[in-house]
Scaffold this motif. Structure first.
Motif, PDB file in Angstrom:
ATOM      1  N   HIS A   1      27.996  24.840  35.023  1.00  0.00           N
ATOM      2  CA  HIS A   1      27.396  26.014  34.388  1.00  0.00           C
ATOM      3  C   HIS A   1      28.150  26.432  33.119  1.00  0.00           C
ATOM      4  N   ALA A   2      29.084  25.608  32.644  1.00  0.00           N
ATOM      5  CA  ALA A   2      30.007  26.073  31.590  1.00  0.00           C
ATOM      6  C   ALA A   2      29.273  26.643  30.374  1.00  0.00           C
ATOM      7  N   GLU A   3      28.231  25.970  29.909  1.00  0.00           N
ATOM      8  CA  GLU A   3      27.555  26.463  28.691  1.00  0.00           C
ATOM      9  C   GLU A   3      26.854  27.792  28.967  1.00  0.00           C
ATOM     10  N   GLU A   4      26.221  27.875  30.134  1.00  0.00           N
ATOM     11  CA  GLU A   4      25.521  29.117  30.503  1.00  0.00           C
ATOM     12  C   GLU A   4      26.532  30.263  30.686  1.00  0.00           C
ATOM     13  N   PHE A   5      27.674  29.924  31.288  1.00  0.00           N
ATOM     14  CA  PHE A   5      28.711  30.925  31.521  1.00  0.00           C
ATOM     15  C   PHE A   5      29.294  31.397  30.184  1.00  0.00           C
ATOM     16  N   ALA A   6      29.473  30.464  29.248  1.00  0.00           N
ATOM     17  CA  ALA A   6      30.010  30.836  27.935  1.00  0.00           C
ATOM     18  C   ALA A   6      29.025  31.739  27.190  1.00  0.00           C
ATOM     19  N   ALA A   7      27.731  31.441  27.289  1.00  0.00           N
ATOM     20  CA  ALA A   7      26.725  32.278  26.625  1.00  0.00           C
ATOM     21  C   ALA A   7      26.711  33.677  27.246  1.00  0.00           C
ATOM     22  N   HIS A   8      26.846  33.723  28.553  1.00  0.00           N
ATOM     23  CA  HIS A   8      26.933  35.022  29.247  1.00  0.00           C
ATOM     24  C   HIS A   8      28.189  35.771  28.796  1.00  0.00           C
ATOM     25  N   MET A   9      29.307  35.046  28.683  1.00  0.00           N
ATOM     26  CA  MET A   9      30.562  35.688  28.278  1.00  0.00           C
ATOM     27  C   MET A   9      30.425  36.297  26.881  1.00  0.00           C
ATOM     28  N   ASP A  10      29.629  35.658  26.010  1.00  0.00           N
ATOM     29  CA  ASP A  10      29.389  36.253  24.674  1.00  0.00           C
ATOM     30  C   ASP A  10      28.730  37.621  24.805  1.00  0.00           C
ATOM     31  N   ARG A  11      27.882  37.780  25.830  1.00  0.00           N
ATOM     32  CA  ARG A  11      27.189  39.071  26.022  1.00  0.00           C
ATOM     33  C   ARG A  11      28.073  40.078  26.760  1.00  0.00           C
ATOM     34  N   ALA A  12      29.039  39.558  27.541  1.00  0.00           N
ATOM     35  CA  ALA A  12      29.827  40.422  28.432  1.00  0.00           C
ATOM     36  C   ALA A  12      31.212  40.763  27.889  1.00  0.00           C
ATOM     37  N   ARG A  13      31.719  39.926  26.953  1.00  0.00           N
ATOM     38  CA  ARG A  13      33.158  39.919  26.632  1.00  0.00           C
ATOM     39  C   ARG A  13      33.737  41.310  26.357  1.00  0.00           C
ATOM     40  N   GLU A  14      33.189  42.002  25.388  1.00  0.00           N
ATOM     41  CA  GLU A  14      33.808  43.277  24.991  1.00  0.00           C
ATOM     42  C   GLU A  14      33.602  44.357  26.054  1.00  0.00           C
ATOM     43  N   HIS A  15      32.543  44.186  26.838  1.00  0.00           N
ATOM     44  CA  HIS A  15      32.244  45.147  27.905  1.00  0.00           C
ATOM     45  C   HIS A  15      33.261  45.053  29.043  1.00  0.00           C
ATOM     46  N   ILE A  16      33.695  43.837  29.358  1.00  0.00           N
ATOM     47  CA  ILE A  16      34.578  43.655  30.516  1.00  0.00           C
ATOM     48  C   ILE A  16      36.058  43.609  30.137  1.00  0.00           C
ATOM     49  N   ARG A  17      36.348  43.352  28.859  1.00  0.00           N
ATOM     50  CA  ARG A  17      37.735  43.087  28.439  1.00  0.00           C
ATOM     51  C   ARG A  17      38.746  44.121  28.942  1.00  0.00           C
ATOM     52  N   PRO A  18      38.462  45.428  28.858  1.00  0.00           N
ATOM     53  CA  PRO A  18      39.496  46.391  29.296  1.00  0.00           C
ATOM     54  C   PRO A  18      39.749  46.388  30.800  1.00  0.00           C
ATOM     55  N   TRP A  19      38.838  45.805  31.557  1.00  0.00           N
ATOM     56  CA  TRP A  19      38.841  46.057  33.007  1.00  0.00           C
ATOM     57  C   TRP A  19      39.169  44.848  33.875  1.00  0.00           C
ATOM     58  N   VAL A  20      39.199  43.648  33.283  1.00  0.00           N
ATOM     59  CA  VAL A  20      39.445  42.437  34.082  1.00  0.00           C
ATOM     60  C   VAL A  20      40.711  41.748  33.581  1.00  0.00           C
ATOM     61  N   GLY A  21      41.194  40.781  34.347  1.00  0.00           N
ATOM     62  CA  GLY A  21      42.381  40.035  33.940  1.00  0.00           C
ATOM     63  C   GLY A  21      42.112  39.299  32.633  1.00  0.00           C
ATOM     64  N   PRO A  22      43.107  39.246  31.729  1.00  0.00           N
ATOM     65  CA  PRO A  22      42.873  38.648  30.412  1.00  0.00           C
ATOM     66  C   PRO A  22      42.456  37.180  30.482  1.00  0.00           C
ATOM     67  N   GLY A  23      42.903  36.463  31.506  1.00  0.00           N
ATOM     68  CA  GLY A  23      42.561  35.041  31.637  1.00  0.00           C
ATOM     69  C   GLY A  23      41.080  34.812  31.891  1.00  0.00           C
ATOM     70  N   PHE A  24      40.370  35.853  32.316  1.00  0.00           N
ATOM     71  CA  PHE A  24      38.950  35.699  32.634  1.00  0.00           C
ATOM     72  C   PHE A  24      38.074  35.865  31.389  1.00  0.00           C
ATOM     73  N   VAL A  25      38.650  36.472  30.362  1.00  0.00           N
ATOM     74  CA  VAL A  25      37.871  36.760  29.145  1.00  0.00           C
ATOM     75  C   VAL A  25      38.052  35.604  28.169  1.00  0.00           C
ATOM     76  N   THR A  26      37.150  34.641  28.225  1.00  0.00           N
ATOM     77  CA  THR A  26      37.300  33.421  27.427  1.00  0.00           C
ATOM     78  C   THR A  26      36.452  33.491  26.167  1.00  0.00           C
ATOM     79  N   ALA A  27      36.793  32.597  25.213  1.00  0.00           N
ATOM     80  CA  ALA A  27      36.191  32.708  23.882  1.00  0.00           C
ATOM     81  C   ALA A  27      35.099  31.687  23.619  1.00  0.00           C
ATOM     82  N   ASP A  28      35.068  30.608  24.386  1.00  0.00           N
ATOM     83  CA  ASP A  28      34.139  29.518  24.058  1.00  0.00           C
ATOM     84  C   ASP A  28      33.814  28.701  25.316  1.00  0.00           C
TER      85      ASP A  28
END
Ligand code: COA
Length: 183
Positions: free
Chosen positions: A19-46
């Motif tokens: 699911h890597a590509e789908e997960f990365a596309a989702h992360m683009d939509r989620a990144r700034e929303h979740i960044r303050p609240w989850v472990g930094p290792g979970f917030v990936t860039a690509d």
């Protein structure tokens, strides 16, 4: 792939390395929303970073450790839930969760966590489950409360973020309490 209906138009499925590509596309939509609240290792860039998260969880699942599940709503990956820790020998686990903004406000995470707690505390026979969140993460604390967890304590200034240190809440539920709720 098998999937479990959650409510209405949403399903819970294992979230895996393919699911890597789908997960990365989702992360683009989620990144700034979740960044303050989850472990930094979970917030990936690509895609490579997303793949790293999925492979890491896959390895941990193979060792009966962490597990990762995605929530799809109307066919779009909008977030998920996980065992950030799972220790059968100690009888304990820790749950985690995240959603992109479009996934919030539908009760999806509470519903998905109910599935995980049933599996951990009933099927696998663990003794307790924990939930860790920043003390100012009201939406996360509300999920723990909806699940019937007890706020057991606060680790003061245990959560560094953006140059400041925040308190971290520890919520927990015992198997007997979960059984009583589900009876
Ligand atoms: C924490 C987070 C997952 C909570 O999401 P959420 O949508 O509030 O939680 P749930 O999926 O349990 O849904 C509850 C919401 O759905 C609503 N809802 C609608 N139908 C519902 C139902 N049948 N059952 C329960 N809630 C329902 C509730 O009213 C509540 O919305 P409200 O707070 O606006 O009233 C989300 O805010 C998030 O991803 N935050 C950023 C990342 C994060 O904090 N992760 C956790 C780290 S510890």
């Amino acid at each position: 792939m098998f999937s479990l209906p959650l409510r209405d138009d949403a399903v819970l499925r294992p979230l895996e390395s393919w699911h890597a590509e789908e997960f990365a596309a989702h992360m683009d939509r989620a990144r700034e929303h979740i960044r303050p609240w989850v472990g930094p290792g979970f917030v990936t860039a690509d895609v490579e970073g997303a793949q790293g998260t999925l492979v890491r969880y896959g390895r941990r699942q193979a060792e009966d450790g962490g597990r990762l599940f995605g929530i799809w709503r109307d066919g779009t990956l909008v977030g998920g839930v996980m065992f950030t820790g799972f220790d059968a020998a100690w009888g304990t686990c820790e749950l985690g969760c995240w959603l992109e903004p479009a996934g919030e406000g539908h009760g999806l995470v509470t519903e998905a966590c109910t599935v995980l707690l049933d599996w951990a505390l009933v099927e696998r026979g663990l003794h307790r489950a924990e939930w860790h969140c920043r003390a100012d993460n009201d939406r996360s604390g509300a999920v723990a409360e909806r699940l019937g967890m007890t706020l057991e304590g606060v680790r003061r200034e245990a959560w560094p973020y953006d140059g400041a240190r925040h308190d971290k809440q520890i919520w927990g539920i015992l198997a007997a309490e979960w059984h009583a709720r589900r009876a």
